[in-house]
Design a protein around this motif. Structure first.
Motif, PDB file in Angstrom:
ATOM      1  N   GLU A 254      -4.548   6.496   0.676  1.00 24.45           N
ATOM      2  CA  GLU A 254      -5.047   5.999  -0.606  1.00 24.45           C
ATOM      3  C   GLU A 254      -3.935   5.406  -1.459  1.00 24.45           C
ATOM      4  O   GLU A 254      -4.132   4.378  -2.127  1.00 24.45           O
ATOM      5  CB  GLU A 254      -5.731   7.137  -1.374  1.00 24.45           C
ATOM      6  N   ASN A 255      -2.757   6.012  -1.433  1.00 26.02           N
ATOM      7  CA  ASN A 255      -1.703   5.633  -2.365  1.00 26.02           C
ATOM      8  C   ASN A 255      -0.623   4.725  -1.773  1.00 26.02           C
ATOM      9  O   ASN A 255       0.122   4.101  -2.535  1.00 26.02           O
ATOM     10  CB  ASN A 255      -1.050   6.891  -2.936  1.00 26.02           C
ATOM     11  N   ILE A 256      -0.531   4.666  -0.436  1.00 28.91           N
ATOM     12  CA  ILE A 256       0.492   3.827   0.191  1.00 28.91           C
ATOM     13  C   ILE A 256      -0.119   2.855   1.201  1.00 28.91           C
ATOM     14  O   ILE A 256      -0.081   1.640   1.008  1.00 28.91           O
ATOM     15  CB  ILE A 256       1.583   4.685   0.878  1.00 28.91           C
ATOM     16  N   TYR A 257      -0.675   3.362   2.281  1.00 30.28           N
ATOM     17  CA  TYR A 257      -1.102   2.483   3.365  1.00 30.28           C
ATOM     18  C   TYR A 257      -2.153   1.461   2.923  1.00 30.28           C
ATOM     19  O   TYR A 257      -2.139   0.317   3.382  1.00 30.28           O
ATOM     20  CB  TYR A 257      -1.628   3.309   4.539  1.00 30.28           C
ATOM     21  N   HIS A 258      -3.066   1.856   2.040  1.00 26.59           N
ATOM     22  CA  HIS A 258      -4.095   0.945   1.548  1.00 26.59           C
ATOM     23  C   HIS A 258      -3.908   0.615   0.068  1.00 26.59           C
ATOM     24  O   HIS A 258      -4.853   0.199  -0.605  1.00 26.59           O
ATOM     25  CB  HIS A 258      -5.491   1.547   1.758  1.00 26.59           C
ATOM     26  N   SER A 259      -2.710   0.773  -0.422  1.00 30.36           N
ATOM     27  CA  SER A 259      -2.463   0.647  -1.856  1.00 30.36           C
ATOM     28  C   SER A 259      -2.486  -0.806  -2.314  1.00 30.36           C
ATOM     29  O   SER A 259      -2.198  -1.735  -1.545  1.00 30.36           O
ATOM     30  CB  SER A 259      -1.106   1.258  -2.215  1.00 30.36           C
ATOM     31  N   ALA A 261      -0.358  -1.950  -4.364  1.00 34.88           N
ATOM     32  CA  ALA A 261       1.045  -2.363  -4.483  1.00 34.88           C
ATOM     33  C   ALA A 261       1.520  -3.121  -3.245  1.00 34.88           C
ATOM     34  O   ALA A 261       2.395  -3.984  -3.337  1.00 34.88           O
ATOM     35  CB  ALA A 261       1.938  -1.147  -4.730  1.00 34.88           C
ATOM     36  N   LEU A 262       0.963  -2.801  -2.080  1.00 31.26           N
ATOM     37  CA  LEU A 262       1.376  -3.457  -0.837  1.00 31.26           C
ATOM     38  C   LEU A 262       0.344  -4.471  -0.353  1.00 31.26           C
ATOM     39  O   LEU A 262       0.473  -5.007   0.750  1.00 31.26           O
ATOM     40  CB  LEU A 262       1.622  -2.408   0.253  1.00 31.26           C
ATOM     41  N   LYS A 263      -0.678  -4.730  -1.181  1.00 31.57           N
ATOM     42  CA  LYS A 263      -1.752  -5.628  -0.764  1.00 31.57           C
ATOM     43  C   LYS A 263      -1.232  -7.026  -0.461  1.00 31.57           C
ATOM     44  O   LYS A 263      -1.625  -7.641   0.535  1.00 31.57           O
ATOM     45  CB  LYS A 263      -2.819  -5.689  -1.851  1.00 31.57           C
ATOM     46  N   ASN A 264      -0.359  -7.550  -1.310  1.00 29.63           N
ATOM     47  CA  ASN A 264       0.148  -8.900  -1.101  1.00 29.63           C
ATOM     48  C   ASN A 264       0.925  -9.010   0.203  1.00 29.63           C
ATOM     49  O   ASN A 264       0.769  -9.978   0.963  1.00 29.63           O
ATOM     50  CB  ASN A 264       1.042  -9.318  -2.274  1.00 29.63           C
ATOM     51  N   GLU A 265       1.776  -8.010   0.487  1.00 27.97           N
ATOM     52  CA  GLU A 265       2.522  -8.005   1.754  1.00 27.97           C
ATOM     53  C   GLU A 265       1.565  -7.973   2.935  1.00 27.97           C
ATOM     54  O   GLU A 265       1.763  -8.681   3.925  1.00 27.97           O
ATOM     55  CB  GLU A 265       3.454  -6.795   1.808  1.00 27.97           C
ATOM     56  N   ARG A 266       0.534  -7.142   2.844  1.00 25.39           N
ATOM     57  CA  ARG A 266      -0.428  -7.039   3.941  1.00 25.39           C
ATOM     58  C   ARG A 266      -1.126  -8.376   4.171  1.00 25.39           C
ATOM     59  O   ARG A 266      -1.324  -8.805   5.312  1.00 25.39           O
ATOM     60  CB  ARG A 266      -1.460  -5.942   3.653  1.00 25.39           C
ATOM     61  N   GLU A 267      -1.498  -9.048   3.087  1.00 27.02           N
ATOM     62  CA  GLU A 267      -2.202 -10.319   3.210  1.00 27.02           C
ATOM     63  C   GLU A 267      -1.276 -11.412   3.756  1.00 27.02           C
ATOM     64  O   GLU A 267      -1.692 -12.237   4.579  1.00 27.02           O
ATOM     65  CB  GLU A 267      -2.770 -10.725   1.854  1.00 27.02           C
ATOM     66  N   GLN A 268      -0.033 -11.426   3.315  1.00 32.73           N
ATOM     67  CA  GLN A 268       0.927 -12.411   3.826  1.00 32.73           C
ATOM     68  C   GLN A 268       1.155 -12.215   5.324  1.00 32.73           C
ATOM     69  O   GLN A 268       1.160 -13.179   6.097  1.00 32.73           O
ATOM     70  CB  GLN A 268       2.251 -12.289   3.075  1.00 32.73           C
ATOM     71  N   ALA A 269       1.360 -10.969   5.714  1.00 26.41           N
ATOM     72  CA  ALA A 269       1.591 -10.667   7.124  1.00 26.41           C
ATOM     73  C   ALA A 269       0.386 -11.051   7.959  1.00 26.41           C
ATOM     74  O   ALA A 269       0.511 -11.652   9.038  1.00 26.41           O
ATOM     75  CB  ALA A 269       1.893  -9.179   7.289  1.00 26.41           C
ATOM     76  N   GLY A 270      -0.796 -10.721   7.452  1.00 27.23           N
ATOM     77  CA  GLY A 270      -2.011 -11.061   8.175  1.00 27.23           C
ATOM     78  C   GLY A 270      -2.189 -12.559   8.331  1.00 27.23           C
ATOM     79  O   GLY A 270      -2.600 -13.043   9.395  1.00 27.23           O
TER      80      GLY A 270
END
Length: 333
Positions: A254-259, A261-270
């Motif tokens: 809830e607080n890190i893996y799907h946070s 705060a890291l959403k932009n990094e996840r979307e860029q990587a994807g």
């Protein structure tokens, strides 16, 4: 000097628990000459350690993408899993070499950019799981398509370190839990360093039992697992500690893996992986020659998956720039 391997194999019957996997009984798909000095599980460990897929893990994301020198990578995670697994195996008189081999090899099929990359590959192909890809890497892709010819026990532990099917050996079940111990504790430690978590953020149920230091957390989990599994009927945490782990995992998801705060990094990587996958599927001839030559055996889709999933974070970004970003610069006149 001869008989060194045989002596080591004999010692396993004297020292290890009856339930432990014994190197002398290990089997492979293809017959292999025995090493004069190393047991079968030691050879498996060495084959994984010296493989290209293992070396690539040093440039693959654990959680934080390109975040600095002291954050975990997929390689350091694998090393920590192997170390934790050896400690547990020694405490239970199980085969340390087997758990080390499984621990080092369990993530060699992981995509770039951690689980964000895995999710993208799954969405693009309809099914992708890093544990299955890890088995594919050691079975078919290493050594120019010959594979590493690992023992069945090591391959079983690799493919079943996560998922619904449990490993068939007690050693494999150690790695299954050691993997969770490692990533929860070190991802929490990295999250503190990144400033995404702060001391006191963890649920009280977790801190009351494990405290808040990375070292104490690992010690708490490992100690409980050894004590609770001492009869070797199975490898499992106590009910109380399993409840703590479940709470810990939910908090981290809830607080890190799907946070956010890291959403932009996840979307860029994807986005990067999605574009590379589509590009190489449409321009198959642009793949390295060794991959193009695999089309007849595996089909275009599988070959592209193998290539893109095998990329490191840095090389994926470099390829993306070379393919999609024009070489804009200032021209002197």
């Amino acid at each position: 000097m001869s008989g060194i391997r045989e002596r080591t194999e004999e010692l396993e019957y004297e020292i290890l628990a009856p339930e432990a996997a014994k190197s002398r009984e290990a089997e492979r798909k293809r017959p292999d000459d025995l090493c004069p000095f190393r047991t079968s599980y030691q050879r498996d460990r060495d084959r994984i350690l010296h493989s290209k897929s293992f070396r690539r893990l040093k440039h693959k994301t654990q959680v934080y993408i390109m975040s600095g020198d002291h954050y975990r990578t997929r390689m350091t995670h694998s090393l920590e899993v192997a170390q934790i697994s050896r400690t547990i195996a020694r405490g239970l008189r199980l085969n340390e070499d087997l758990v080390e081999a499984i621990g080092l090899g369990h993530d060699v099929g992981h995509t770039p950019f951690g689980h964000s990359g895995e999710a993208v590959m799954d969405e693009l192909t309809g099914h992708f799981a890093h544990n299955e890809q890890s088995l594919r890497v050691v079975e078919y892709l290493e050594r120019g398509g010959e594979g590493l010819n690992l023992t069945f026990a090591v391959k079983d532990g690799i493919v079943n370190h996560t998922g619904k099917t449990r490993p068939s050996t007690l050693e494999g079940r150690i790695v299954h839990i050691a993997d969770r111990i490692a990533y929860l504790c070190h991802d929490y430690d990295d999250s503190l360093r990144a400033g995404l978590l702060h001391p006191g953020d963890l649920p009280q149920k977790v801190t009351d039992v494990l405290g808040e230091s990375h070292s104490r957390m690992i010690t708490g989990f490992v100690s409980d697992l050894i004590i609770n599994s001492a009869d070797l009927k199975d490898i499992a945490l106590s009910d109380k500690m399993q409840d703590v782990m479940t709470t810990f995992r939910q908090f981290m998801f809830e607080n890190i893996y799907h946070s956010e705060a890291l959403k932009n990094e996840r979307e860029q990587a994807g986005f990067v992986l999605c574009q590379l996958y589509k590009y190489f599927f449409e321009h198959f001839e642009k793949l390295p020659k060794e991959f193009v030559e695999r089309e007849e055996r595996w089909g275009k889709t599988q070959v592209v998956v193998d290539y893109v999933a095998g990329l490191t974070d840095s090389y994926a970004v470099q390829l993306f720039q070379e393919i999609f970003v024009p070489p804009v610069g200032f021209v002197s006149r």
